[in-house]
Design an enzyme around this catalytic site. Structure first.
Site, PDB file in Angstrom:
ATOM      1  N   TYR A 240       0.841  -1.201   0.000  1.00 30.69           N
ATOM      2  CA  TYR A 240       0.000   0.000   0.000  1.00 30.69           C
ATOM      3  C   TYR A 240       0.873   1.246   0.000  1.00 30.69           C
ATOM      4  O   TYR A 240       0.581   2.232  -0.661  1.00 30.69           O
ATOM      5  CB  TYR A 240      -0.924   0.017   1.233  1.00 30.69           C
ATOM      6  CG  TYR A 240      -1.929   1.138   1.155  1.00 30.69           C
ATOM      7  CD1 TYR A 240      -3.158   0.940   0.536  1.00 30.69           C
ATOM      8  CD2 TYR A 240      -1.624   2.404   1.647  1.00 30.69           C
ATOM      9  CE1 TYR A 240      -4.063   1.974   0.401  1.00 30.69           C
ATOM     10  CE2 TYR A 240      -2.524   3.443   1.521  1.00 30.69           C
ATOM     11  CZ  TYR A 240      -3.747   3.234   0.902  1.00 30.69           C
ATOM     12  OH  TYR A 240      -4.644   4.255   0.770  1.00 30.69           O
TER      13      TYR A 240
ATOM     14  N   PHE B 197      -7.606  20.846 -25.026  1.00 31.42           N
ATOM     15  CA  PHE B 197      -7.924  19.421 -25.083  1.00 31.42           C
ATOM     16  C   PHE B 197      -9.180  19.218 -24.229  1.00 31.42           C
ATOM     17  O   PHE B 197      -9.373  19.906 -23.230  1.00 31.42           O
ATOM     18  CB  PHE B 197      -6.780  18.522 -24.620  1.00 31.42           C
ATOM     19  CG  PHE B 197      -7.153  17.083 -24.794  1.00 31.42           C
ATOM     20  CD1 PHE B 197      -7.253  16.541 -26.069  1.00 31.42           C
ATOM     21  CD2 PHE B 197      -7.529  16.298 -23.714  1.00 31.42           C
ATOM     22  CE1 PHE B 197      -7.701  15.237 -26.265  1.00 31.42           C
ATOM     23  CE2 PHE B 197      -7.971  14.990 -23.907  1.00 31.42           C
ATOM     24  CZ  PHE B 197      -8.049  14.461 -25.174  1.00 31.42           C
ATOM     25  N   THR B 198     -10.010  18.267 -24.642  1.00 32.01           N
ATOM     26  CA  THR B 198     -11.357  18.132 -24.061  1.00 32.01           C
ATOM     27  C   THR B 198     -11.348  18.037 -22.529  1.00 32.01           C
ATOM     28  O   THR B 198     -11.983  18.850 -21.852  1.00 32.01           O
ATOM     29  CB  THR B 198     -12.037  16.888 -24.657  1.00 32.01           C
ATOM     30  OG1 THR B 198     -11.168  15.767 -24.507  1.00 32.01           O
ATOM     31  CG2 THR B 198     -12.346  17.097 -26.145  1.00 32.01           C
TER      32      THR B 198
ATOM     33  N   ASP C 299       1.622  19.895 -20.794  1.00 26.16           N
ATOM     34  CA  ASP C 299       0.895  18.657 -21.063  1.00 26.16           C
ATOM     35  C   ASP C 299       1.821  17.812 -21.926  1.00 26.16           C
ATOM     36  O   ASP C 299       1.938  18.024 -23.132  1.00 26.16           O
ATOM     37  CB  ASP C 299      -0.437  18.943 -21.767  1.00 26.16           C
ATOM     38  CG  ASP C 299      -1.212  17.653 -22.059  1.00 26.16           C
ATOM     39  OD1 ASP C 299      -0.585  16.558 -22.058  1.00 26.16           O
ATOM     40  OD2 ASP C 299      -2.422  17.724 -22.296  1.00 26.16           O
TER      41      ASP C 299
ATOM     42  N   LYS D  71      -0.090   7.132 -23.739  1.00 27.61           N
ATOM     43  CA  LYS D  71       0.300   7.428 -25.124  1.00 27.61           C
ATOM     44  C   LYS D  71       1.786   7.132 -25.297  1.00 27.61           C
ATOM     45  O   LYS D  71       2.173   5.986 -25.426  1.00 27.61           O
ATOM     46  CB  LYS D  71      -0.022   8.897 -25.453  1.00 27.61           C
ATOM     47  CG  LYS D  71      -1.501   9.156 -25.721  1.00 27.61           C
ATOM     48  CD  LYS D  71      -2.300   9.380 -24.483  1.00 27.61           C
ATOM     49  CE  LYS D  71      -3.652   9.981 -24.753  1.00 27.61           C
ATOM     50  NZ  LYS D  71      -4.494  10.024 -23.551  1.00 27.61           N
TER      51      LYS D  71
ATOM     52  N   ARG E  43     -13.159  14.641 -34.462  1.00 32.45           N
ATOM     53  CA  ARG E  43     -12.537  15.745 -33.726  1.00 32.45           C
ATOM     54  C   ARG E  43     -12.980  17.027 -34.414  1.00 32.45           C
ATOM     55  O   ARG E  43     -12.273  17.636 -35.200  1.00 32.45           O
ATOM     56  CB  ARG E  43     -11.006  15.641 -33.714  1.00 32.45           C
ATOM     57  CG  ARG E  43     -10.456  14.467 -32.934  1.00 32.45           C
ATOM     58  CD  ARG E  43     -10.276  14.662 -31.442  1.00 32.45           C
ATOM     59  NE  ARG E  43     -11.425  14.454 -30.589  1.00 32.45           N
ATOM     60  CZ  ARG E  43     -11.327  14.064 -29.311  1.00 32.45           C
ATOM     61  NH1 ARG E  43     -10.162  13.786 -28.765  1.00 32.45           N
ATOM     62  NH2 ARG E  43     -12.391  13.954 -28.564  1.00 32.45           N
TER      63      ARG E  43
ATOM     64  N   PHE F 206     -19.067  14.070 -26.830  1.00 38.69           N
ATOM     65  CA  PHE F 206     -18.630  13.175 -27.907  1.00 38.69           C
ATOM     66  C   PHE F 206     -18.518  11.728 -27.462  1.00 38.69           C
ATOM     67  O   PHE F 206     -18.658  10.813 -28.269  1.00 38.69           O
ATOM     68  CB  PHE F 206     -17.284  13.650 -28.473  1.00 38.69           C
ATOM     69  CG  PHE F 206     -16.214  13.796 -27.426  1.00 38.69           C
ATOM     70  CD1 PHE F 206     -16.116  14.958 -26.693  1.00 38.69           C
ATOM     71  CD2 PHE F 206     -15.335  12.765 -27.160  1.00 38.69           C
ATOM     72  CE1 PHE F 206     -15.151  15.099 -25.703  1.00 38.69           C
ATOM     73  CE2 PHE F 206     -14.362  12.890 -26.178  1.00 38.69           C
ATOM     74  CZ  PHE F 206     -14.278  14.056 -25.447  1.00 38.69           C
TER      75      PHE F 206
HETATM   76  N1  F0G Z   1      -3.961  15.593 -22.760  1.00 36.38           N
HETATM   77  C1  F0G Z   1      -3.909  15.190 -24.042  1.00 36.38           C
HETATM   78  C2  F0G Z   1      -3.144  16.004 -25.031  1.00 36.38           C
HETATM   79  C3  F0G Z   1      -4.567  14.018 -24.427  1.00 36.38           C
HETATM   80  O1  F0G Z   1      -4.504  13.632 -25.705  1.00 36.38           O
HETATM   81  C4  F0G Z   1      -5.285  13.281 -23.466  1.00 36.38           C
HETATM   82  C5  F0G Z   1      -6.021  12.080 -23.843  1.00 36.38           C
HETATM   83  C6  F0G Z   1      -5.313  13.744 -22.146  1.00 36.38           C
HETATM   84  C7  F0G Z   1      -4.624  14.898 -21.830  1.00 36.38           C
HETATM   85  C8  F0G Z   1      -6.088  13.036 -21.065  1.00 36.38           C
HETATM   86  O2  F0G Z   1      -5.454  11.891 -20.696  1.00 36.38           O
HETATM   87  O3  F0G Z   1      -7.079  10.100 -21.359  1.00 36.38           O
HETATM   88  O4  F0G Z   1      -5.172   9.635 -19.818  1.00 36.38           O
HETATM   89  O5  F0G Z   1      -7.089  10.968 -19.042  1.00 36.38           O
HETATM   90  N2  F0G Z   1      -6.285  11.784 -25.035  1.00 36.38           N
HETATM   91  C9  F0G Z   1      -6.942  10.587 -25.521  1.00 36.38           C
HETATM   92  C10 F0G Z   1      -7.116  10.679 -27.015  1.00 36.38           C
HETATM   93  C11 F0G Z   1      -8.173  10.216 -24.803  1.00 36.38           C
HETATM   94  O6  F0G Z   1      -7.735   9.761 -27.565  1.00 36.38           O
HETATM   95  O7  F0G Z   1      -6.630  11.611 -27.625  1.00 36.38           O
HETATM   96  P1  F0G Z   1      -6.261  10.576 -20.202  1.00 36.38           P
END
Ligand code: F0G
Length: 460
Positions: free
Chosen positions: A73, A125-126, A216, A259, A383, A450
Protein backbone atom coordinates in the site's frame (compact mmCIF):
# COMPACT_ATOMS: atom_id res chain seq x y z
CA UNK A 1 16.65 14.26 -44.09
CA UNK A 2 17.53 10.68 -43.32
CA UNK A 3 16.69 8.27 -46.10
CA UNK A 4 16.75 5.32 -43.72
CA UNK A 5 13.64 3.14 -43.72
CA UNK A 6 11.25 3.57 -40.81
CA UNK A 7 11.07 -0.23 -40.38
CA UNK A 8 10.26 -1.33 -36.86
CA UNK A 9 13.09 -1.99 -34.33
CA UNK A 10 11.25 -5.01 -32.89
CA UNK A 11 9.75 -8.33 -33.91
CA UNK A 12 6.40 -9.80 -32.93
CA UNK A 13 6.28 -12.34 -30.09
CA UNK A 14 2.55 -12.61 -29.40
CA UNK A 15 -0.48 -11.72 -31.49
CA UNK A 16 -4.09 -10.88 -30.70
CA UNK A 17 -6.59 -12.28 -33.17
CA UNK A 18 -9.14 -9.87 -34.62
CA UNK A 19 -12.47 -10.51 -36.29
CA UNK A 20 -13.49 -9.62 -39.82
CA UNK A 21 -17.15 -8.58 -40.15
CA UNK A 22 -19.67 -8.38 -42.97
CA UNK A 23 -21.31 -5.17 -44.13
CA UNK A 24 -24.65 -6.36 -42.67
CA UNK A 25 -23.02 -6.89 -39.27
CA UNK A 26 -21.40 -3.47 -39.40
CA UNK A 27 -24.66 -1.82 -40.44
CA UNK A 28 -26.39 -3.27 -37.37
CA UNK A 29 -23.44 -2.36 -35.11
CA UNK A 30 -23.16 1.29 -36.14
CA UNK A 31 -26.93 1.78 -35.92
CA UNK A 32 -26.94 0.28 -32.44
CA UNK A 33 -24.01 2.57 -31.52
CA UNK A 34 -26.04 5.63 -32.56
CA UNK A 35 -23.45 6.45 -35.26
CA UNK A 36 -20.90 7.15 -32.53
CA UNK A 37 -17.71 5.12 -32.88
CA UNK A 38 -17.11 5.41 -29.11
CA UNK A 39 -20.18 3.25 -28.59
CA UNK A 40 -19.12 0.38 -30.86
CA UNK A 41 -18.05 -2.85 -29.26
CA UNK A 42 -14.37 -3.48 -29.82
CA UNK A 43 -15.22 -6.99 -31.06
CA UNK A 44 -17.06 -5.46 -34.00
CA UNK A 45 -13.99 -3.48 -35.07
CA UNK A 46 -11.38 -4.77 -37.53
CA UNK A 47 -8.66 -2.07 -37.34
CA UNK A 48 -9.04 0.15 -34.29
CA UNK A 49 -7.77 3.66 -34.97
CA UNK A 50 -10.05 5.32 -32.41
CA UNK A 51 -7.16 6.44 -30.26
CA UNK A 52 -3.51 5.93 -29.43
CA UNK A 53 -4.39 5.99 -25.73
CA UNK A 54 -3.79 2.88 -23.64
CA UNK A 55 -3.74 0.70 -26.75
CA UNK A 56 -0.01 0.46 -27.44
CA UNK A 57 1.77 -2.89 -27.41
CA UNK A 58 3.97 -3.33 -24.36
CA UNK A 59 7.42 -4.85 -24.88
CA UNK A 60 8.51 -8.18 -23.40
CA UNK A 61 10.49 -6.12 -20.86
CA UNK A 62 7.38 -4.24 -19.79
CA UNK A 63 5.44 -7.50 -19.44
CA UNK A 64 8.30 -8.91 -17.40
CA UNK A 65 8.18 -5.76 -15.28
CA UNK A 66 4.56 -6.51 -14.38
CA UNK A 67 5.76 -9.63 -12.57
CA UNK A 68 8.03 -7.54 -10.37
CA UNK A 69 5.14 -5.45 -9.09
CA UNK A 70 5.45 -4.58 -5.42
CA UNK A 71 1.82 -4.15 -4.38
CA UNK A 72 2.54 -2.65 -0.98
CA UNK A 73 0.00 0.00 0.00
CA UNK A 74 2.80 2.39 0.91
CA UNK A 75 6.31 2.93 -0.43
CA UNK A 76 6.22 0.42 -3.31
CA UNK A 77 9.62 -0.25 -4.87
CA UNK A 78 8.08 0.47 -8.27
CA UNK A 79 7.06 3.96 -7.16
CA UNK A 80 10.68 4.85 -6.46
CA UNK A 81 11.74 3.36 -9.78
CA UNK A 82 9.09 5.44 -11.55
CA UNK A 83 9.96 8.60 -9.62
CA UNK A 84 13.67 8.25 -10.48
CA UNK A 85 12.83 7.54 -14.13
CA UNK A 86 10.64 10.65 -14.35
CA UNK A 87 13.48 12.75 -12.93
CA UNK A 88 16.12 11.16 -15.17
CA UNK A 89 14.26 11.49 -18.47
CA UNK A 90 11.83 14.34 -17.81
CA UNK A 91 13.76 16.43 -15.25
CA UNK A 92 10.90 16.88 -12.74
CA UNK A 93 11.91 16.33 -9.11
CA UNK A 94 8.54 15.43 -7.61
CA UNK A 95 5.75 13.26 -8.94
CA UNK A 96 2.41 11.85 -7.83
CA UNK A 97 1.02 8.94 -9.85
CA UNK A 98 -2.59 9.26 -11.06
CA UNK A 99 -4.94 6.79 -12.71
CA UNK A 100 -4.47 8.59 -16.06
CA UNK A 101 -3.90 12.06 -17.48
CA UNK A 102 -7.20 13.59 -16.43
CA UNK A 103 -6.53 12.59 -12.82
CA UNK A 104 -3.45 14.84 -12.93
CA UNK A 105 -5.43 17.60 -14.68
CA UNK A 106 -8.07 17.45 -11.98
CA UNK A 107 -5.62 17.79 -9.11
CA UNK A 108 -3.63 20.54 -10.79
CA UNK A 109 -6.73 22.56 -11.73
CA UNK A 110 -8.10 22.31 -8.20
CA UNK A 111 -4.82 23.53 -6.69
CA UNK A 112 -3.96 26.38 -9.03
CA UNK A 113 -7.21 27.77 -10.44
CA UNK A 114 -9.53 30.18 -8.59
CA UNK A 115 -12.94 31.39 -9.70
CA UNK A 116 -12.61 33.93 -12.50
CA UNK A 117 -9.12 32.88 -13.61
CA UNK A 118 -8.04 32.50 -17.24
CA UNK A 119 -5.89 29.63 -18.49
CA UNK A 120 -4.23 30.15 -21.85
CA UNK A 121 -3.21 27.11 -23.85
CA UNK A 122 -1.98 26.09 -27.31
CA UNK A 123 -5.43 24.84 -28.31
CA UNK A 124 -7.81 23.08 -25.98
CA UNK A 125 -7.92 19.42 -25.08
CA UNK A 126 -11.36 18.13 -24.06
CA UNK A 127 -10.66 16.86 -20.53
CA UNK A 128 -8.04 19.52 -19.78
CA UNK A 129 -10.44 22.36 -20.58
CA UNK A 130 -13.28 20.76 -18.65
CA UNK A 131 -11.17 20.45 -15.48
CA UNK A 132 -10.14 24.09 -15.85
CA UNK A 133 -13.80 25.08 -16.14
CA UNK A 134 -14.91 22.89 -13.22
CA UNK A 135 -12.31 24.72 -11.09
CA UNK A 136 -13.84 28.08 -12.07
CA UNK A 137 -11.43 28.98 -14.88
CA UNK A 138 -11.89 29.96 -18.52
CA UNK A 139 -9.70 28.48 -21.24
CA UNK A 140 -8.21 30.91 -23.78
CA UNK A 141 -6.74 29.65 -27.04
CA UNK A 142 -3.33 31.25 -27.74
CA UNK A 143 -2.05 28.93 -30.44
CA UNK A 144 -0.78 30.55 -33.68
CA UNK A 145 -3.48 31.11 -36.33
CA UNK A 146 -1.84 28.62 -38.70
CA UNK A 147 -2.89 25.80 -36.36
CA UNK A 148 -6.54 26.37 -37.32
CA UNK A 149 -5.77 26.08 -41.03
CA UNK A 150 -5.54 22.46 -42.20
CA UNK A 151 -3.65 23.57 -45.33
CA UNK A 152 -0.91 25.57 -43.63
CA UNK A 153 2.45 23.76 -43.86
CA UNK A 154 3.94 25.65 -40.89
CA UNK A 155 6.54 23.25 -39.38
CA UNK A 156 5.52 24.08 -35.80
CA UNK A 157 1.77 24.57 -35.79
CA UNK A 158 1.74 23.90 -32.04
CA UNK A 159 3.54 27.19 -31.34
CA UNK A 160 2.12 29.75 -28.95
CA UNK A 161 1.38 33.26 -30.27
CA UNK A 162 3.09 35.51 -27.71
CA UNK A 163 1.04 38.50 -28.89
CA UNK A 164 -2.15 36.66 -27.94
CA UNK A 165 -0.66 36.09 -24.47
CA UNK A 166 0.20 39.78 -24.13
CA UNK A 167 -3.31 40.71 -25.25
CA UNK A 168 -4.76 38.45 -22.57
CA UNK A 169 -2.61 40.09 -19.86
CA UNK A 170 -3.73 43.47 -21.12
CA UNK A 171 -7.37 42.40 -20.88
CA UNK A 172 -7.53 40.45 -17.60
CA UNK A 173 -4.22 41.15 -15.83
CA UNK A 174 -1.48 38.62 -15.11
CA UNK A 175 -2.86 38.13 -11.59
CA UNK A 176 -5.80 36.27 -13.08
CA UNK A 177 -3.58 33.89 -15.07
CA UNK A 178 -2.27 31.19 -12.71
CA UNK A 179 -0.55 29.26 -15.47
CA UNK A 180 -0.31 28.64 -19.17
CA UNK A 181 -0.79 25.06 -20.33
CA UNK A 182 1.52 24.18 -23.21
CA UNK A 183 0.98 20.82 -24.89
CA UNK A 184 3.71 19.11 -26.85
CA UNK A 185 2.50 17.65 -30.18
CA UNK A 186 -0.89 19.33 -29.97
CA UNK A 187 -3.55 16.67 -30.31
CA UNK A 188 -6.51 18.75 -31.49
CA UNK A 189 -4.37 20.66 -34.00
CA UNK A 190 -3.55 17.39 -35.72
CA UNK A 191 -0.59 16.15 -33.68
CA UNK A 192 1.42 19.29 -34.46
CA UNK A 193 4.67 20.11 -32.63
CA UNK A 194 5.84 23.20 -30.78
CA UNK A 195 9.44 24.34 -31.36
CA UNK A 196 12.04 24.66 -28.64
CA UNK A 197 12.60 28.27 -29.69
CA UNK A 198 8.92 28.94 -28.99
CA UNK A 199 8.99 27.12 -25.65
CA UNK A 200 11.93 29.33 -24.67
CA UNK A 201 9.91 32.43 -25.62
CA UNK A 202 6.97 31.19 -23.55
CA UNK A 203 9.36 30.54 -20.65
CA UNK A 204 10.61 34.13 -20.86
CA UNK A 205 7.04 35.42 -21.04
CA UNK A 206 6.11 33.37 -17.94
CA UNK A 207 9.11 34.77 -16.06
CA UNK A 208 8.21 38.35 -17.05
CA UNK A 209 4.61 37.91 -15.94
CA UNK A 210 5.13 35.61 -12.98
CA UNK A 211 2.94 32.89 -14.51
CA UNK A 212 3.67 29.16 -14.16
CA UNK A 213 4.44 27.07 -17.23
CA UNK A 214 2.52 23.78 -17.18
CA UNK A 215 3.44 21.14 -19.75
CA UNK A 216 0.90 18.66 -21.06
CA UNK A 217 3.62 16.15 -21.92
CA UNK A 218 1.37 13.38 -23.19
CA UNK A 219 3.19 13.20 -26.56
CA UNK A 220 6.53 14.85 -25.76
CA UNK A 221 8.71 12.21 -27.47
CA UNK A 222 6.82 12.63 -30.74
CA UNK A 223 7.29 16.38 -30.45
CA UNK A 224 11.02 15.80 -29.92
CA UNK A 225 11.12 13.82 -33.17
CA UNK A 226 9.83 16.82 -35.13
CA UNK A 227 12.31 19.14 -33.40
CA UNK A 228 15.12 16.78 -34.38
CA UNK A 229 13.89 16.76 -37.97
CA UNK A 230 12.87 20.40 -38.42
CA UNK A 231 14.49 22.77 -35.92
CA UNK A 232 17.91 24.29 -36.58
CA UNK A 233 20.62 22.93 -34.31
CA UNK A 234 18.84 19.72 -33.23
CA UNK A 235 19.63 17.24 -36.02
CA UNK A 236 22.47 15.71 -33.99
CA UNK A 237 20.70 15.72 -30.63
CA UNK A 238 19.06 12.51 -29.44
CA UNK A 239 15.34 12.25 -28.70
CA UNK A 240 16.27 11.69 -25.06
CA UNK A 241 18.25 14.95 -24.95
CA UNK A 242 15.52 16.94 -26.68
CA UNK A 243 12.80 15.55 -24.40
CA UNK A 244 14.87 16.49 -21.36
CA UNK A 245 15.47 19.99 -22.66
CA UNK A 246 11.75 20.59 -23.33
CA UNK A 247 10.80 19.42 -19.84
CA UNK A 248 13.56 21.46 -18.16
CA UNK A 249 12.02 24.65 -19.52
CA UNK A 250 8.70 24.01 -17.77
CA UNK A 251 7.57 24.07 -14.12
CA UNK A 252 4.86 21.43 -13.89
CA UNK A 253 3.74 18.52 -16.07
CA UNK A 254 0.57 16.51 -16.51
CA UNK A 255 1.09 13.18 -18.20
CA UNK A 256 -1.22 10.63 -19.72
CA UNK A 257 1.27 7.79 -19.91
CA UNK A 258 -1.18 5.78 -22.02
CA UNK A 259 0.30 7.43 -25.12
CA UNK A 260 4.06 8.05 -25.45
CA UNK A 261 4.99 5.74 -22.60
CA UNK A 262 3.05 2.75 -23.97
CA UNK A 263 1.17 1.50 -20.95
CA UNK A 264 -2.49 0.54 -20.86
CA UNK A 265 -3.30 2.77 -17.91
CA UNK A 266 -1.60 5.41 -15.78
CA UNK A 267 -0.41 8.97 -15.57
CA UNK A 268 1.20 11.44 -13.23
CA UNK A 269 1.48 15.03 -12.09
CA UNK A 270 5.11 16.17 -11.82
CA UNK A 271 6.73 19.38 -10.63
CA UNK A 272 9.85 20.99 -9.19
CA UNK A 273 8.24 23.13 -6.48
CA UNK A 274 8.07 21.39 -3.07
CA UNK A 275 5.06 23.49 -1.98
CA UNK A 276 3.07 22.47 -5.02
CA UNK A 277 4.09 18.87 -4.39
CA UNK A 278 2.80 19.09 -0.84
CA UNK A 279 -0.56 20.38 -2.11
CA UNK A 280 -0.70 17.63 -4.73
CA UNK A 281 -0.01 15.01 -2.04
CA UNK A 282 -2.93 16.48 -0.08
CA UNK A 283 -5.35 16.04 -2.98
CA UNK A 284 -4.07 12.80 -4.47
CA UNK A 285 -5.04 10.97 -1.29
CA UNK A 286 -8.59 12.27 -1.65
CA UNK A 287 -9.18 11.48 -5.32
CA UNK A 288 -6.65 8.87 -6.43
CA UNK A 289 -4.81 6.99 -3.65
CA UNK A 290 -1.78 7.30 -1.39
CA UNK A 291 0.94 9.57 -2.85
CA UNK A 292 3.20 6.57 -3.54
CA UNK A 293 0.72 4.84 -5.83
CA UNK A 294 -1.91 7.44 -6.72
CA UNK A 295 -4.23 5.65 -9.11
CA UNK A 296 -1.82 2.90 -10.13
CA UNK A 297 -0.91 -0.66 -9.17
CA UNK A 298 2.76 -1.30 -8.37
CA UNK A 299 3.11 -3.48 -11.46
CA UNK A 300 1.70 -0.73 -13.67
CA UNK A 301 4.19 1.78 -12.28
CA UNK A 302 6.95 -0.65 -13.20
CA UNK A 303 5.68 -1.09 -16.76
CA UNK A 304 5.47 2.69 -17.02
CA UNK A 305 9.04 3.25 -15.83
CA UNK A 306 10.26 0.82 -18.49
CA UNK A 307 7.94 2.30 -21.13
CA UNK A 308 9.35 5.80 -20.54
CA UNK A 309 12.86 4.50 -21.21
CA UNK A 310 11.72 2.84 -24.46
CA UNK A 311 9.72 5.87 -25.59
CA UNK A 312 12.78 8.13 -25.91
CA UNK A 313 14.74 5.66 -28.04
CA UNK A 314 15.54 7.21 -31.45
CA UNK A 315 14.85 4.05 -33.46
CA UNK A 316 11.51 3.55 -31.73
CA UNK A 317 10.26 7.05 -32.38
CA UNK A 318 11.46 7.06 -36.00
CA UNK A 319 9.47 3.88 -36.66
CA UNK A 320 6.46 5.19 -34.76
CA UNK A 321 6.12 8.49 -36.58
CA UNK A 322 7.37 6.86 -39.79
CA UNK A 323 4.35 4.59 -39.83
CA UNK A 324 1.98 7.53 -39.35
CA UNK A 325 3.75 9.37 -42.17
CA UNK A 326 3.49 6.30 -44.41
CA UNK A 327 -0.30 6.29 -44.06
CA UNK A 328 -0.55 10.05 -44.48
CA UNK A 329 1.63 10.08 -47.59
CA UNK A 330 -0.43 7.34 -49.21
CA UNK A 331 -3.60 9.36 -48.65
CA UNK A 332 -1.95 12.53 -49.86
CA UNK A 333 -0.80 10.88 -53.07
CA UNK A 334 -4.41 9.82 -53.67
CA UNK A 335 -5.54 13.44 -53.27
CA UNK A 336 -7.42 12.92 -49.99
CA UNK A 337 -7.71 16.20 -48.02
CA UNK A 338 -5.74 15.74 -44.79
CA UNK A 339 -4.25 18.10 -42.22
CA UNK A 340 -0.75 19.11 -43.24
CA UNK A 341 1.95 18.54 -42.15
CA UNK A 342 1.20 14.94 -41.16
CA UNK A 343 1.06 14.72 -37.34
CA UNK A 344 2.93 12.55 -34.88
CA UNK A 345 0.21 10.19 -33.66
CA UNK A 346 -2.47 10.31 -36.31
CA UNK A 347 -3.56 11.30 -39.78
CA UNK A 348 -6.46 13.75 -39.68
CA UNK A 349 -8.99 13.74 -42.52
CA UNK A 350 -10.46 17.12 -43.39
CA UNK A 351 -14.18 16.33 -43.27
CA UNK A 352 -15.20 19.81 -44.44
CA UNK A 353 -13.46 19.27 -47.75
CA UNK A 354 -14.41 15.59 -48.11
CA UNK A 355 -18.10 16.24 -47.38
CA UNK A 356 -18.74 19.79 -48.61
CA UNK A 357 -22.46 18.98 -48.96
CA UNK A 358 -22.90 18.45 -45.19
CA UNK A 359 -23.19 21.68 -43.14
CA UNK A 360 -21.22 21.79 -39.88
CA UNK A 361 -24.53 21.72 -37.92
CA UNK A 362 -24.95 18.18 -39.26
CA UNK A 363 -21.59 16.98 -37.95
CA UNK A 364 -19.65 16.08 -41.10
CA UNK A 365 -16.71 14.52 -39.22
CA UNK A 366 -19.02 12.34 -37.12
CA UNK A 367 -20.79 11.22 -40.31
CA UNK A 368 -17.47 10.46 -42.01
CA UNK A 369 -16.23 8.37 -39.09
CA UNK A 370 -19.45 6.34 -39.13
CA UNK A 371 -19.20 5.87 -42.92
CA UNK A 372 -15.61 4.67 -42.70
CA UNK A 373 -16.60 2.06 -40.13
CA UNK A 374 -19.51 0.90 -42.25
CA UNK A 375 -17.31 0.55 -45.32
CA UNK A 376 -14.35 -1.20 -43.74
CA UNK A 377 -14.69 -2.03 -40.04
CA UNK A 378 -12.05 0.62 -39.32
CA UNK A 379 -12.81 2.70 -36.24
CA UNK A 380 -11.77 6.36 -36.18
CA UNK A 381 -12.77 9.36 -34.06
CA UNK A 382 -14.55 12.65 -34.66
CA UNK A 383 -12.54 15.74 -33.73
CA UNK A 384 -14.79 18.59 -34.78
CA UNK A 385 -17.94 20.30 -33.60
CA UNK A 386 -19.17 17.36 -31.51
CA UNK A 387 -15.88 17.26 -29.58
CA UNK A 388 -15.78 21.05 -29.24
CA UNK A 389 -19.06 21.04 -27.27
CA UNK A 390 -21.11 24.08 -26.32
CA UNK A 391 -20.01 27.51 -25.19
CA UNK A 392 -20.02 27.69 -21.38
CA UNK A 393 -21.89 31.01 -21.37
CA UNK A 394 -24.11 31.13 -24.47
CA UNK A 395 -24.89 27.41 -24.67
CA UNK A 396 -24.38 27.55 -28.45
CA UNK A 397 -22.40 24.91 -30.34
CA UNK A 398 -18.75 25.93 -30.63
CA UNK A 399 -17.98 25.77 -34.38
CA UNK A 400 -14.29 24.95 -34.69
CA UNK A 401 -12.45 25.70 -37.92
CA UNK A 402 -11.06 22.17 -37.84
CA UNK A 403 -13.72 19.55 -38.60
CA UNK A 404 -11.64 16.40 -38.59
CA UNK A 405 -11.68 12.63 -38.45
CA UNK A 406 -8.68 11.22 -36.65
CA UNK A 407 -7.06 8.01 -37.83
CA UNK A 408 -4.99 7.42 -34.72
CA UNK A 409 -2.20 4.89 -34.89
CA UNK A 410 -1.58 2.82 -31.74
CA UNK A 411 2.12 2.35 -30.99
CA UNK A 412 3.74 -0.94 -32.13
CA UNK A 413 0.36 -2.56 -32.89
CA UNK A 414 -0.49 -2.56 -36.60
CA UNK A 415 1.52 -3.45 -39.71
CA UNK A 416 2.16 -1.71 -42.99
CA UNK A 417 -0.52 -3.95 -44.57
CA UNK A 418 -3.05 -2.58 -42.06
CA UNK A 419 -2.05 0.94 -43.11
CA UNK A 420 -2.64 -0.04 -46.76
CA UNK A 421 -6.09 -1.46 -45.98
CA UNK A 422 -6.89 1.79 -44.16
CA UNK A 423 -5.71 4.00 -47.01
CA UNK A 424 -7.69 1.95 -49.55
CA UNK A 425 -10.86 2.20 -47.44
CA UNK A 426 -10.55 5.97 -47.03
CA UNK A 427 -10.00 6.37 -50.77
CA UNK A 428 -13.11 4.27 -51.51
CA UNK A 429 -15.43 6.21 -49.21
CA UNK A 430 -14.10 9.52 -50.49
CA UNK A 431 -14.97 8.47 -54.03
CA UNK A 432 -18.58 7.90 -52.90
CA UNK A 433 -18.70 10.83 -50.49
CA UNK A 434 -21.86 12.35 -52.00
CA UNK A 435 -23.86 9.42 -50.62
CA UNK A 436 -22.89 10.14 -47.00
CA UNK A 437 -25.62 11.88 -45.04
CA UNK A 438 -25.37 14.36 -42.17
CA UNK A 439 -26.41 13.47 -38.62
CA UNK A 440 -28.53 14.96 -35.87
CA UNK A 441 -28.44 14.36 -32.13
CA UNK A 442 -30.72 11.74 -30.62
CA UNK A 443 -29.05 12.05 -27.21
CA UNK A 444 -26.66 14.82 -26.23
CA UNK A 445 -24.83 14.44 -22.89
CA UNK A 446 -24.18 17.60 -20.88
CA UNK A 447 -20.40 17.17 -20.57
CA UNK A 448 -17.78 15.69 -22.93
CA UNK A 449 -20.70 14.89 -25.21
CA UNK A 450 -18.63 13.17 -27.91
CA UNK A 451 -18.06 10.13 -25.70
CA UNK A 452 -21.67 9.05 -25.28
CA UNK A 453 -23.83 11.02 -27.73
CA UNK A 454 -26.09 9.15 -30.14
CA UNK A 455 -27.22 10.30 -33.59
CA UNK A 456 -29.57 9.57 -36.47
CA UNK A 457 -28.99 10.27 -40.15
CA UNK A 458 -30.67 13.42 -41.44
CA UNK A 459 -32.92 12.30 -44.29
CA UNK A 460 -33.57 15.10 -46.81
N1 F0G B 1 -3.96 15.59 -22.76
C1 F0G B 1 -3.91 15.19 -24.04
C2 F0G B 1 -3.14 16.00 -25.03
C3 F0G B 1 -4.57 14.02 -24.43
O1 F0G B 1 -4.50 13.63 -25.71
C4 F0G B 1 -5.29 13.28 -23.47
C5 F0G B 1 -6.02 12.08 -23.84
C6 F0G B 1 -5.31 13.74 -22.15
C7 F0G B 1 -4.62 14.90 -21.83
C8 F0G B 1 -6.09 13.04 -21.06
O2 F0G B 1 -5.45 11.89 -20.70
O3 F0G B 1 -7.08 10.10 -21.36
O4 F0G B 1 -5.17 9.64 -19.82
O5 F0G B 1 -7.09 10.97 -19.04
N2 F0G B 1 -6.28 11.78 -25.03
C9 F0G B 1 -6.94 10.59 -25.52
C10 F0G B 1 -7.12 10.68 -27.01
C11 F0G B 1 -8.17 10.22 -24.80
O6 F0G B 1 -7.74 9.76 -27.57
O7 F0G B 1 -6.63 11.61 -27.63
P1 F0G B 1 -6.26 10.58 -20.20
Amino acid sequence: MSTRSWAEPYKIKAVELIRMTTREQREAAIREAGYNTFLLRSEDVYIDLLTDSGVGAMSDRQWAGLMTGDEAYAGSRNFYHLRDTVEKYYSYKYMVPTHQGRGAEHILSQILISDGDYIPGNMYFTTTRLHQELAGGTFVDVIIDEAHDPLSEHPFKGNVDIEKLDALVEKVGADHIPYICVATCVNMAGGQPISLANIREVRAWCDRNNVLLVHDMTRVAENAYFIQKREDGYADKSIQEIVFEICSLTDVATMSSKKDAMVNIGGFLAMNDPDLYEKACGLVVVYEGLHTYGGMAGRDMEALAIGITESVDDDHIHARVGQVEYLGERLERAGIPIVKPIGGHAVFLDARRILPHIPQEQFPAQALAAALYLESGIRSMERGVVSAGRDKVSGENIMPKLELVRLTIPRRVYTQAHMDVTADAVIRITENAAQIQGLRFVYEPKVLRFFQATFDPVID
